[in-house]
Design a protein around this motif. Structure first.
Motif, PDB file in Angstrom:
ATOM      1  N   HIS A   1      55.057  17.502  82.052  1.00  0.00           N
ATOM      2  CA  HIS A   1      54.036  18.550  81.893  1.00  0.00           C
ATOM      3  C   HIS A   1      52.744  18.155  82.603  1.00  0.00           C
ATOM      4  O   HIS A   1      52.150  18.962  83.328  1.00  0.00           O
ATOM      5  CB  HIS A   1      53.768  18.829  80.408  1.00  0.00           C
ATOM      6  CG  HIS A   1      52.651  19.789  80.209  1.00  0.00           C
ATOM      7  ND1 HIS A   1      52.774  21.138  80.442  1.00  0.00           N
ATOM      8  CD2 HIS A   1      51.364  19.584  79.840  1.00  0.00           C
ATOM      9  CE1 HIS A   1      51.617  21.731  80.213  1.00  0.00           C
ATOM     10  NE2 HIS A   1      50.750  20.813  79.840  1.00  0.00           N
ATOM     11  N   THR A   2      52.317  16.926  82.419  1.00  0.00           N
ATOM     12  CA  THR A   2      51.098  16.442  83.073  1.00  0.00           C
ATOM     13  C   THR A   2      51.241  16.497  84.597  1.00  0.00           C
ATOM     14  O   THR A   2      50.320  16.907  85.308  1.00  0.00           O
ATOM     15  CB  THR A   2      50.790  15.001  82.627  1.00  0.00           C
ATOM     16  OG1 THR A   2      50.636  14.996  81.208  1.00  0.00           O
ATOM     17  CG2 THR A   2      49.529  14.472  83.276  1.00  0.00           C
ATOM     18  N   ALA A   3      52.402  16.107  85.093  1.00  0.00           N
ATOM     19  CA  ALA A   3      52.636  16.144  86.541  1.00  0.00           C
ATOM     20  C   ALA A   3      52.585  17.576  87.068  1.00  0.00           C
ATOM     21  O   ALA A   3      52.068  17.816  88.168  1.00  0.00           O
ATOM     22  CB  ALA A   3      53.979  15.496  86.864  1.00  0.00           C
ATOM     23  N   LEU A   4      53.087  18.519  86.287  1.00  0.00           N
ATOM     24  CA  LEU A   4      53.045  19.924  86.722  1.00  0.00           C
ATOM     25  C   LEU A   4      51.621  20.455  86.796  1.00  0.00           C
ATOM     26  O   LEU A   4      51.325  21.319  87.620  1.00  0.00           O
ATOM     27  CB  LEU A   4      53.903  20.795  85.796  1.00  0.00           C
ATOM     28  CG  LEU A   4      55.404  20.610  85.958  1.00  0.00           C
ATOM     29  CD1 LEU A   4      56.155  21.361  84.867  1.00  0.00           C
ATOM     30  CD2 LEU A   4      55.871  21.054  87.343  1.00  0.00           C
ATOM     31  N   VAL A   5      50.743  19.940  85.971  1.00  0.00           N
ATOM     32  CA  VAL A   5      49.319  20.307  86.068  1.00  0.00           C
ATOM     33  C   VAL A   5      48.771  19.856  87.421  1.00  0.00           C
ATOM     34  O   VAL A   5      48.069  20.611  88.107  1.00  0.00           O
ATOM     35  CB  VAL A   5      48.507  19.711  84.895  1.00  0.00           C
ATOM     36  CG1 VAL A   5      47.011  19.878  85.119  1.00  0.00           C
ATOM     37  CG2 VAL A   5      48.940  20.336  83.572  1.00  0.00           C
ATOM     38  N   HIS A   6      49.126  18.648  87.822  1.00  0.00           N
ATOM     39  CA  HIS A   6      48.697  18.158  89.141  1.00  0.00           C
ATOM     40  C   HIS A   6      49.298  18.996  90.265  1.00  0.00           C
ATOM     41  O   HIS A   6      48.619  19.295  91.249  1.00  0.00           O
ATOM     42  CB  HIS A   6      49.059  16.687  89.329  1.00  0.00           C
ATOM     43  CG  HIS A   6      48.173  15.754  88.598  1.00  0.00           C
ATOM     44  ND1 HIS A   6      46.873  15.490  88.982  1.00  0.00           N
ATOM     45  CD2 HIS A   6      48.382  15.012  87.476  1.00  0.00           C
ATOM     46  CE1 HIS A   6      46.326  14.631  88.159  1.00  0.00           C
ATOM     47  NE2 HIS A   6      47.223  14.325  87.228  1.00  0.00           N
ATOM     48  N   VAL A   7      50.561  19.369  90.134  1.00  0.00           N
ATOM     49  CA  VAL A   7      51.206  20.224  91.135  1.00  0.00           C
ATOM     50  C   VAL A   7      50.408  21.502  91.306  1.00  0.00           C
ATOM     51  O   VAL A   7      50.092  21.905  92.436  1.00  0.00           O
ATOM     52  CB  VAL A   7      52.665  20.543  90.732  1.00  0.00           C
ATOM     53  CG1 VAL A   7      53.214  21.704  91.540  1.00  0.00           C
ATOM     54  CG2 VAL A   7      53.537  19.321  90.890  1.00  0.00           C
TER      55      VAL A   7
ATOM     56  N   LEU B   1      58.056  19.646  96.122  1.00  0.00           N
ATOM     57  CA  LEU B   1      59.205  18.820  95.764  1.00  0.00           C
ATOM     58  C   LEU B   1      59.081  18.316  94.331  1.00  0.00           C
ATOM     59  O   LEU B   1      60.068  18.303  93.591  1.00  0.00           O
ATOM     60  CB  LEU B   1      59.359  17.648  96.733  1.00  0.00           C
ATOM     61  CG  LEU B   1      60.523  16.694  96.440  1.00  0.00           C
ATOM     62  CD1 LEU B   1      61.869  17.427  96.369  1.00  0.00           C
ATOM     63  CD2 LEU B   1      60.559  15.576  97.477  1.00  0.00           C
ATOM     64  N   LEU B   2      57.891  17.903  93.932  1.00  0.00           N
ATOM     65  CA  LEU B   2      57.711  17.403  92.567  1.00  0.00           C
ATOM     66  C   LEU B   2      58.027  18.500  91.548  1.00  0.00           C
ATOM     67  O   LEU B   2      58.706  18.250  90.554  1.00  0.00           O
ATOM     68  CB  LEU B   2      56.297  16.858  92.370  1.00  0.00           C
ATOM     69  CG  LEU B   2      56.002  16.240  91.001  1.00  0.00           C
ATOM     70  CD1 LEU B   2      56.972  15.099  90.675  1.00  0.00           C
ATOM     71  CD2 LEU B   2      54.556  15.742  90.958  1.00  0.00           C
ATOM     72  N   LYS B   3      57.578  19.705  91.821  1.00  0.00           N
ATOM     73  CA  LYS B   3      57.874  20.828  90.919  1.00  0.00           C
ATOM     74  C   LYS B   3      59.380  21.063  90.827  1.00  0.00           C
ATOM     75  O   LYS B   3      59.938  21.206  89.731  1.00  0.00           O
ATOM     76  CB  LYS B   3      57.167  22.089  91.414  1.00  0.00           C
ATOM     77  CG  LYS B   3      57.357  23.293  90.527  1.00  0.00           C
ATOM     78  CD  LYS B   3      56.577  24.483  91.059  1.00  0.00           C
ATOM     79  CE  LYS B   3      56.774  25.695  90.186  1.00  0.00           C
ATOM     80  NZ  LYS B   3      56.010  26.854  90.701  1.00  0.00           N
ATOM     81  N   ALA B   4      60.049  21.086  91.954  1.00  0.00           N
ATOM     82  CA  ALA B   4      61.504  21.297  91.971  1.00  0.00           C
ATOM     83  C   ALA B   4      62.235  20.129  91.302  1.00  0.00           C
ATOM     84  O   ALA B   4      63.217  20.337  90.582  1.00  0.00           O
ATOM     85  CB  ALA B   4      61.992  21.476  93.408  1.00  0.00           C
ATOM     86  N   HIS B   5      61.747  18.927  91.516  1.00  0.00           N
ATOM     87  CA  HIS B   5      62.367  17.742  90.931  1.00  0.00           C
ATOM     88  C   HIS B   5      62.253  17.766  89.406  1.00  0.00           C
ATOM     89  O   HIS B   5      63.230  17.476  88.700  1.00  0.00           O
ATOM     90  CB  HIS B   5      61.709  16.483  91.507  1.00  0.00           C
ATOM     91  CG  HIS B   5      62.264  15.215  90.950  1.00  0.00           C
ATOM     92  ND1 HIS B   5      63.522  14.757  91.268  1.00  0.00           N
ATOM     93  CD2 HIS B   5      61.735  14.324  90.072  1.00  0.00           C
ATOM     94  CE1 HIS B   5      63.745  13.625  90.613  1.00  0.00           C
ATOM     95  NE2 HIS B   5      62.679  13.343  89.886  1.00  0.00           N
ATOM     96  N   ILE B   6      61.100  18.108  88.909  1.00  0.00           N
ATOM     97  CA  ILE B   6      60.912  18.194  87.459  1.00  0.00           C
ATOM     98  C   ILE B   6      61.818  19.267  86.878  1.00  0.00           C
ATOM     99  O   ILE B   6      62.468  19.058  85.845  1.00  0.00           O
ATOM    100  CB  ILE B   6      59.430  18.444  87.115  1.00  0.00           C
ATOM    101  CG1 ILE B   6      58.598  17.200  87.446  1.00  0.00           C
ATOM    102  CG2 ILE B   6      59.274  18.848  85.648  1.00  0.00           C
ATOM    103  CD1 ILE B   6      57.104  17.410  87.410  1.00  0.00           C
ATOM    104  N   ARG B   7      61.882  20.391  87.539  1.00  0.00           N
ATOM    105  CA  ARG B   7      62.769  21.468  87.083  1.00  0.00           C
ATOM    106  C   ARG B   7      64.223  20.982  87.044  1.00  0.00           C
ATOM    107  O   ARG B   7      64.951  21.236  86.086  1.00  0.00           O
ATOM    108  CB  ARG B   7      62.621  22.679  87.999  1.00  0.00           C
ATOM    109  CG  ARG B   7      63.413  23.880  87.548  1.00  0.00           C
ATOM    110  CD  ARG B   7      63.044  25.105  88.334  1.00  0.00           C
ATOM    111  NE  ARG B   7      61.731  25.558  87.876  1.00  0.00           N
ATOM    112  CZ  ARG B   7      60.850  26.186  88.641  1.00  0.00           C
ATOM    113  NH1 ARG B   7      61.132  26.458  89.905  1.00  0.00           N
ATOM    114  NH2 ARG B   7      59.696  26.563  88.151  1.00  0.00           N
TER     115      ARG B   7
END
Length: 127
Positions: A15-21, A97-103
């Motif tokens: 969740h925190t990483a998605l905020v950065h995305v 990529l980070l968003k897709a990877h988290i998903r």
């Protein structure tokens, strides 16, 4: 989505990483200078957090034989490379990529690990 206690902390970090995305993509939409300024302010912290996160995930799946882990490892490597060369184009690619990877992890990998490899995750967690 219910997560096992082993994977809950990783899901919270997602969740925190998605905020950065979201912030990276917002800044990228404003232009190259804006996204580079954001990275200059937040990049070191994000890189440190992701390095720890990736390491924890990789340790957790040590010895697990699962085809999905090939994509998992390849994407971790690609994300590391994009962060290591932070220009505006790479940062935008990193965010996507980070968003897709988290998903991928939340929707495919983690459910698979919980369903088929839970004992190994528990073993690795206590190493």
């Amino acid at each position: 989505m219910n997560r096992s206690d082993i994977l809950k902390p990783l899901s919270r970090e997602h969740h925190t990483a998605l905020v950065h995305v979201k912030r990276i993509l917002e800044q990228a939409a404003k232009g190259e200078k804006a996204v580079l300024n954001y990275w200059q302010q937040e990049g070191a912290q994000l890189q440190a957090e992701l390095a720890d996160h990736f390491s924890e995930e990789e340790s957790l799946v040590e010895g697990v034989q699962e085809p999905l882990l090939q994509r998992f490892r390849e994407e971790h490597q690609a994300l590391r490379l994009l962060m290591a060369a932070p220009n505006a184009e790479n940062l935008q690619a990193f965010a996507h990529l980070l968003k897709a990877h988290i998903r991928f992890e939340e929707r495919e990998l983690f459910p698979c690990l919980e369903a088929h490899h839970y004992d190994r995750l528990q073993h690795n967690r206590h190493q």
